[in-house]
Write an enzyme that holds these catalytic residues in place. Structure first.
Site, PDB file in Angstrom:
ATOM      1  N   ASP A  46       0.930  -1.173   0.476  1.00  0.00           N
ATOM      2  CA  ASP A  46      -0.459  -0.059  -0.525  1.00  0.00           C
ATOM      3  C   ASP A  46       1.048   1.211   0.140  1.00  0.00           C
ATOM      4  O   ASP A  46       2.463   1.333   0.170  1.00  0.00           O
ATOM      5  CB  ASP A  46      -0.419   0.043   1.182  1.00  0.00           C
ATOM      6  CG  ASP A  46      -1.345   1.006   1.477  1.00  0.00           C
ATOM      7  OD1 ASP A  46      -2.318   1.229   0.133  1.00  0.00           O
ATOM      8  OD2 ASP A  46      -1.243   2.133   2.302  1.00  0.00           O
ATOM      9  N   ASP A  48      -0.163   4.516   1.181  1.00  0.00           N
ATOM     10  CA  ASP A  48      -1.017   6.153   1.654  1.00  0.00           C
ATOM     11  C   ASP A  48      -0.189   5.271   3.709  1.00  0.00           C
ATOM     12  O   ASP A  48      -1.223   4.460   3.968  1.00  0.00           O
ATOM     13  CB  ASP A  48      -1.510   6.464   1.739  1.00  0.00           C
ATOM     14  CG  ASP A  48      -1.891   7.118   1.007  1.00  0.00           C
ATOM     15  OD1 ASP A  48      -1.488   7.538  -0.117  1.00  0.00           O
ATOM     16  OD2 ASP A  48      -3.521   7.122   0.063  1.00  0.00           O
TER      17      ASP A  48
END
Length: 295
Positions: A46, A48
Site C-alpha cells: 500500500d 499512503d
C-alpha cells in the site's frame, strides 16, 4: 626516459583497453552476485502511510491546486464532506460519489501526458522526502532477493506509477481514469482500487504472472486492506491503525512501525476514509479543517 608524442596514443589506447576490461570484469562480478529472479514471489505495498507519510492523493491535489486545476471553492466543498465523515464516522455513498465526480471533472479534457509530467514534478516537490526509510529498505530487501515489488493503491495510477518508478520498483496497480486518444474523459475505468478491489487486482496479477500467493508478501497500514493482507502467506502491518494492529497481533502477523512515537492512525495527512481519498478531494478538506482548528 620521457615518453615521446608517438608513444602517447599507444599509451592512451592501452589504458582505455585496460579500463574497458576492468569495467567488463566488474560487470560480470555484479551479475554473478545479483540474485536470480524468483518468478513465484512478489511483494505488494500500500502507499499512503505505508510507503510514504500521509496521503499521496493529498500531495497530488495540492500540486494541482497550485497549478490552477481547481478553485478554493472546490476545497471548501471537500472540507464539508470531510467534516461529515469525522462526525458521522461513516463513508456516505452520496458524498463519495460527489467527491469522485468533482475530482474527475478536474482532469476532464486534460491530456494524460500533461498529468504525467506534473506528477513527476509533484513527486520531487512534495513526496520524495516523505518516503518512509524503513519501508523503502524493506522493498529493497525484496528486490535484492529477486522478488517483484508492486504498489497497490486507491490513488490514481499516474502518481502510483511515478512513485514506483522513482523507487526502482516493478510497477503499480492503482485507480484508472478513462482516456480517449490520450485525453481524460472524466470517468473511471471500473471502480476505485480500494478494499476488496485490491485483493481482486492482486489475484488477477498473480494468475497472469504465475505467482504463488502463499509465498508472497503484503504491507499496509490500514484495516481497509485486510482483504489484501489476508490474501498472501506473509502479511505485515506497517504503521498500523488500531484495528489493524489488534488484528495483526491476534493472528501473529509482523508489525513494523516507522513513525516517531505511537501516533493514532489518523494523525498527519492521512485521509479519513480511503474511498474518499481516492476520489481526491477529502485530503484537501482535511488539510483545511486542521488549519482552521489551529487558529
Amino acid at each position: 626516459m620521457a615518453a615521446t608524442s608517438a608513444d602517447q596514443p599507444r599509451n592512451l589506447t592501452s589504458r582505455s583497453m585496460l579500463a574497458g576490461q576492468a569495467a567488463a570484469a566488474a560487470s560480470e562480478v555484479e551479475s554473478a552476485l545479483r540474485p536470480a529472479p524468483d518468478p513465484k514471489v512478489a511483494a505488494f505495498f500500500d502507499v499512503d502511510n505505508t510507503v510514504m507519510q500521509g496521503a499521496s492523493i493529498f500531495h497530488l491535489a495540492r500540486g494541482l491546486h497550485r497549478r490552477k486545476f481547481f478553485t478554493t471553492a472546490t476545497i471548501a466543498k471537500a472540507a464539508w464532506q470531510q467534516f461529515y465523515f469525522r462526525v458521522a464516522g461513516v463513508e456516505d455513498p452520496e458524498h463519495i460519489a460527489n467527491a469522485r465526480a468533482s475530482a474527475l471533472s478536474v482532469i476532464a479534457g486534460r491530456e494524460a501526458s500533461e498529468l504525467a509530467e506534473i506528477g513527476e514534478e509533484i513527486f520531487d516537490e512534495n513526496m520524495a522526502r516523505r518516503i518512509w526509510p524503513g519501508t523503502r529498505a524493506r522493498a529493497q530487501w525484496h528486490l535484492d532477493r529477486g522478488h517483484r515489488v508492486w504498489l497497490v493503491t486507491a490513488a490514481p495510477i499516474e502518481i502510483a506509477s511515478v512513485i514506483a518508478r522513482r523507487l526502482g520498483l516493478t510497477g503499480a496497480l492503482g485507480t484508472v481514469a478513462e482516456q480517449v486518444n490520450g485525453v481524460y474523459t472524466g470517468h473511471l475505468v471500473g471502480e476505485m482500487l480500494h478494499g476488496e478491489g485490491k485483493a481482486v487486482a492482486i489475484r488477477a496479477l498473480a494468475e497472469r504472472e504465475g505467482l504463488d500467493l502463499e509465498r508472497c508478501y503484503a504491507y499496509s497500514d490500514s484495516s481497509n486492506d485486510l482483504p489484501m493482507l489476508s490474501l498472501v502467506g506473509n502479511p505485515c502491518a506497517v504503521n498500523p491503525d488500531s484495528t489493524l494492529r489488534a488484528h495483526a497481533k491476534a493472528n501473529g502477523w509482523r508489525i513494523r512501525d516507522y513513525r516517531n512515537g505511537r501516533r493514532a492512525a489518523g494523525a498527519g495527512l492521512k485521509v479519513a476514509g480511503t474511498g474518499a481519498a481516492a476520489a481526491g478531494l477529502w485530503g484537501i478538506g482535511r488539510k483545511v479543517t486542521r488549519a482552521r482548528s489551529r487558529r
